[in-house]
Design a protein around this motif. Sequence first.
Motif, PDB file in Angstrom:
ATOM      1  N   ILE A   1     -22.865  -4.098   1.648  1.00 28.74           N
ATOM      2  CA  ILE A   1     -21.837  -4.524   2.750  1.00 28.74           C
ATOM      3  C   ILE A   1     -20.528  -4.880   2.023  1.00 28.74           C
ATOM      4  CG2 ILE A   1     -21.210  -6.510   4.288  1.00 28.74           C
ATOM      5  CD1 ILE A   1     -24.062  -6.613   5.265  1.00 28.74           C
ATOM      6  N   ARG A   2     -19.540  -4.437   2.497  1.00 32.09           N
ATOM      7  CA  ARG A   2     -18.107  -4.695   1.960  1.00 32.09           C
ATOM      8  C   ARG A   2     -17.513  -5.812   2.840  1.00 32.09           C
ATOM      9  NH1 ARG A   2     -16.018   1.612   1.796  1.00 32.09           N
ATOM     10  NH2 ARG A   2     -17.277   2.357   0.153  1.00 32.09           N
ATOM     11  N   ASP A   3     -17.077  -6.954   2.356  1.00 33.98           N
ATOM     12  CA  ASP A   3     -16.810  -8.103   3.148  1.00 33.98           C
ATOM     13  C   ASP A   3     -15.438  -7.989   3.355  1.00 33.98           C
ATOM     14  OD1 ASP A   3     -19.387  -9.371   3.427  1.00 33.98           O
ATOM     15  OD2 ASP A   3     -19.255  -9.960   1.321  1.00 33.98           O
ATOM     16  N   VAL A   4     -14.969  -8.394   4.685  1.00 40.70           N
ATOM     17  CA  VAL A   4     -13.477  -8.406   4.913  1.00 40.70           C
ATOM     18  C   VAL A   4     -12.701  -9.213   3.725  1.00 40.70           C
ATOM     19  CG1 VAL A   4     -13.690 -10.540   6.509  1.00 40.70           C
ATOM     20  CG2 VAL A   4     -11.810  -9.094   6.645  1.00 40.70           C
ATOM     21  N   GLY A   5     -11.758  -8.715   3.246  1.00 34.50           N
ATOM     22  CA  GLY A   5     -10.792  -9.443   2.173  1.00 34.50           C
ATOM     23  C   GLY A   5     -11.422  -9.437   0.728  1.00 34.50           C
ATOM     24  N   GLU A   6     -12.564  -9.053   0.507  1.00 33.57           N
ATOM     25  CA  GLU A   6     -13.058  -9.105  -0.837  1.00 33.57           C
ATOM     26  C   GLU A   6     -12.477  -8.553  -1.943  1.00 33.57           C
ATOM     27  OE1 GLU A   6     -17.073  -7.385  -0.877  1.00 33.57           O
ATOM     28  OE2 GLU A   6     -16.390  -5.335  -1.451  1.00 33.57           O
ATOM     29  N   GLU A   7     -11.687  -7.241  -1.784  1.00 33.30           N
ATOM     30  CA  GLU A   7     -10.573  -6.864  -2.600  1.00 33.30           C
ATOM     31  C   GLU A   7      -9.214  -7.567  -2.593  1.00 33.30           C
ATOM     32  OE1 GLU A   7      -8.395  -2.692  -4.199  1.00 33.30           O
ATOM     33  OE2 GLU A   7      -9.766  -2.659  -2.236  1.00 33.30           O
ATOM     34  N   VAL A   8      -8.799  -7.708  -1.572  1.00 30.76           N
ATOM     35  CA  VAL A   8      -7.305  -8.222  -1.191  1.00 30.76           C
ATOM     36  C   VAL A   8      -7.273  -9.057   0.171  1.00 30.76           C
ATOM     37  CG1 VAL A   8      -4.916  -7.714  -0.675  1.00 30.76           C
ATOM     38  CG2 VAL A   8      -6.302  -6.136  -2.414  1.00 30.76           C
ATOM     39  N   SER A   9      -6.577 -10.303  -0.237  1.00 30.94           N
ATOM     40  CA  SER A   9      -6.461 -11.230   1.064  1.00 30.94           C
ATOM     41  C   SER A   9      -5.294 -11.356   1.666  1.00 30.94           C
ATOM     42  CB  SER A   9      -7.223 -12.601   0.684  1.00 30.94           C
ATOM     43  OG  SER A   9      -6.365 -13.116  -0.547  1.00 30.94           O
ATOM     44  N   VAL A  10      -4.814 -11.496   2.593  1.00 34.58           N
ATOM     45  CA  VAL A  10      -3.662 -11.599   3.366  1.00 34.58           C
ATOM     46  C   VAL A  10      -2.742 -12.771   2.346  1.00 34.58           C
ATOM     47  CG1 VAL A  10      -2.285 -12.475   5.286  1.00 34.58           C
ATOM     48  CG2 VAL A  10      -4.230 -11.362   5.577  1.00 34.58           C
ATOM     49  N   GLY A  11      -1.637 -12.504   2.077  1.00 35.13           N
ATOM     50  CA  GLY A  11      -0.752 -13.221   1.092  1.00 35.13           C
ATOM     51  C   GLY A  11      -0.767 -13.151  -0.273  1.00 35.13           C
ATOM     52  N   GLN A  12      -1.816 -12.131  -0.509  1.00 30.17           N
ATOM     53  CA  GLN A  12      -2.130 -11.962  -2.097  1.00 30.17           C
ATOM     54  C   GLN A  12      -0.962 -11.389  -2.718  1.00 30.17           C
ATOM     55  OE1 GLN A  12      -6.121 -11.021  -2.991  1.00 30.17           O
ATOM     56  NE2 GLN A  12      -5.435  -9.887  -5.123  1.00 30.17           N
ATOM     57  N   LEU A  13      -0.567 -11.501  -4.019  1.00 29.34           N
ATOM     58  CA  LEU A  13       0.495 -10.900  -4.821  1.00 29.34           C
ATOM     59  C   LEU A  13      -0.214  -9.470  -5.211  1.00 29.34           C
ATOM     60  CD1 LEU A  13       3.034 -10.715  -6.106  1.00 29.34           C
ATOM     61  CD2 LEU A  13       2.182 -11.748  -8.201  1.00 29.34           C
ATOM     62  N   LEU A  14       0.389  -8.183  -4.917  1.00 26.73           N
ATOM     63  CA  LEU A  14       0.058  -7.068  -5.060  1.00 26.73           C
ATOM     64  C   LEU A  14       0.560  -6.408  -6.351  1.00 26.73           C
ATOM     65  CD1 LEU A  14       0.004  -5.611  -1.350  1.00 26.73           C
ATOM     66  CD2 LEU A  14      -2.092  -6.491  -2.804  1.00 26.73           C
ATOM     67  N   ALA A  15       1.885  -6.626  -6.375  1.00 29.40           N
ATOM     68  CA  ALA A  15       2.896  -6.032  -7.604  1.00 29.40           C
ATOM     69  C   ALA A  15       3.834  -6.960  -8.004  1.00 29.40           C
ATOM     70  CB  ALA A  15       3.420  -4.698  -7.169  1.00 29.40           C
ATOM     71  N   ASN A  16       4.298  -6.901  -9.072  1.00 27.03           N
ATOM     72  CA  ASN A  16       5.251  -7.750  -9.632  1.00 27.03           C
ATOM     73  C   ASN A  16       6.760  -7.153  -9.526  1.00 27.03           C
ATOM     74  OD1 ASN A  16       3.824 -10.332 -10.239  1.00 27.03           O
ATOM     75  ND2 ASN A  16       2.710  -8.836 -11.747  1.00 27.03           N
ATOM     76  N   LYS A  17       7.987  -7.855  -9.376  1.00 30.59           N
ATOM     77  CA  LYS A  17       9.058  -7.482  -9.542  1.00 30.59           C
ATOM     78  C   LYS A  17       9.342  -6.899 -11.025  1.00 30.59           C
ATOM     79  CE  LYS A  17      13.927  -8.932  -9.593  1.00 30.59           C
ATOM     80  NZ  LYS A  17      14.760 -10.243  -9.703  1.00 30.59           N
ATOM     81  N   GLY A  18      10.016  -5.577 -11.115  1.00 26.15           N
ATOM     82  CA  GLY A  18       9.977  -5.035 -12.460  1.00 26.15           C
ATOM     83  C   GLY A  18       9.182  -4.302 -12.723  1.00 26.15           C
ATOM     84  N   GLN A  19       7.853  -4.174 -11.860  1.00 22.81           N
ATOM     85  CA  GLN A  19       6.671  -3.185 -12.309  1.00 22.81           C
ATOM     86  C   GLN A  19       7.273  -1.760 -11.741  1.00 22.81           C
ATOM     87  OE1 GLN A  19       3.034  -4.433 -10.610  1.00 22.81           O
ATOM     88  NE2 GLN A  19       2.211  -2.424 -10.752  1.00 22.81           N
ATOM     89  N   GLN A  20       6.866  -0.650 -12.658  1.00 24.09           N
ATOM     90  CA  GLN A  20       7.163   0.575 -12.367  1.00 24.09           C
ATOM     91  C   GLN A  20       6.079   1.406 -11.621  1.00 24.09           C
ATOM     92  OE1 GLN A  20       7.532   3.381 -15.678  1.00 24.09           O
ATOM     93  NE2 GLN A  20       9.288   4.383 -14.544  1.00 24.09           N
TER      94      GLN A  20
END
Length: 409
Positions: A140-159
């Motif tokens: 079972i893949r649980d809701v939000g187990e990889e990424v949750s609402v509000g989580q930082l995905l990528a940083n400023k300056g990242q290519q």
Amino acid sequence: MSGCGAENGLISVDQALDLILQHTKVLATERLKLNQSLNRYLAEDVYSNINLPLFSQSAVDGYAICAQSAIESHTEFELIGEIQAGHSSELQLKAGQAVRIFTGAKIPFATTTVARQEIVQVIDASRIKITENLKAHADIRDVGEEVSVGQLLANKGQQLSVGAIASLSMAGIQAVEVFKYPKVAVVITGDEVAQSVEDFATGKIFDANGPLIEAWFRNQAQQVEIFHVVDTEAAVQELIQKLSATHDLILTTGGVSVGDYDFIRPVTLDLGFEQIFWKVKQKPGKPMFFARLERADNSHCYLLGLPGNPAAVYVGMQIYTSTLLNALQGQKQQPNWFSAVLTHDLKMDSRERFLRMSASFDQSVLKVKSLSKQQSHMLSNLMQANCLVRIPAGQSLNEGEIVQGLFIH
């Protein structure tokens, strides 16, 4: 120490790179669709607006089951329906019930585990049997187990690489704020460029610099405008003046030394450009020239003048042009040099050298080997080269010493 490398006024490679970083103003930002942002640099942090997965789902093709505890082999369940991926269902399981389900499908309410189809025996249209012991909450893949609402995905300056774009796309990001890519004009100077084999009879040669530079930018998913100009002061001045009003960067090849027909530097200075540096203690590419012009609206046009020899152009693109383009997009840092073991001796030279080499791993140790035909007018060894290696000025190197290099693509 004698030789042209000892000429007064030369600066080191690292000094030249530092001057580029110090005197380059970061460009403004723009908002692009995610699928148009490959290789661009983020101008802001990116956060997720959704959970990943969006809902609890099956990790396999199999059967969603409701059981009060772990399931022992040979336990039977009532089969009450089927749920395909991408389809919604109002099915709700009760203890002892199961539903056919497929990978990625939303599991029904009260599911306690999922049995992969390899361990399920279908008895008939309404009954199944589990053929192995099965733990609770399996597959079972649980809701939000990889990424949750509000989580930082990528940083400023990242290519934004291919993988980064895929990751952001899966999180529902459709547009991103990135630093603008500079508008670049490439100026190829010289009367010696041949247009056909017949031109060789008049002493002309084929142009390698234009195709080299155009391919280099295309490899970064960028387009540039290429201009050819004859070796007259009036023609050079007219073109540079025109381009300086419309472009962020003018990249030139040839015309930056001290010859009778080297007009790039004097014309540029006459047009009001400020010289940042001229001549670097390196080989190839000593007469490197960097200048900037502040326009009436406080924006800038930068000019990077590369020598005309194609090997010097190649070195200049990989090291200086790359550094300048990144700095214009907020990435003010020197190239990412690697360390490797030299596999042979090298003689001393009065200037720092960039040698085209072949790098490979030998028992987990990165080693580099110099290639033949290193003269500045030669490019044939680029068929084998995968790196440029820095050889310090004024010292000979022995086999086994550590050197710095830059991978090339």
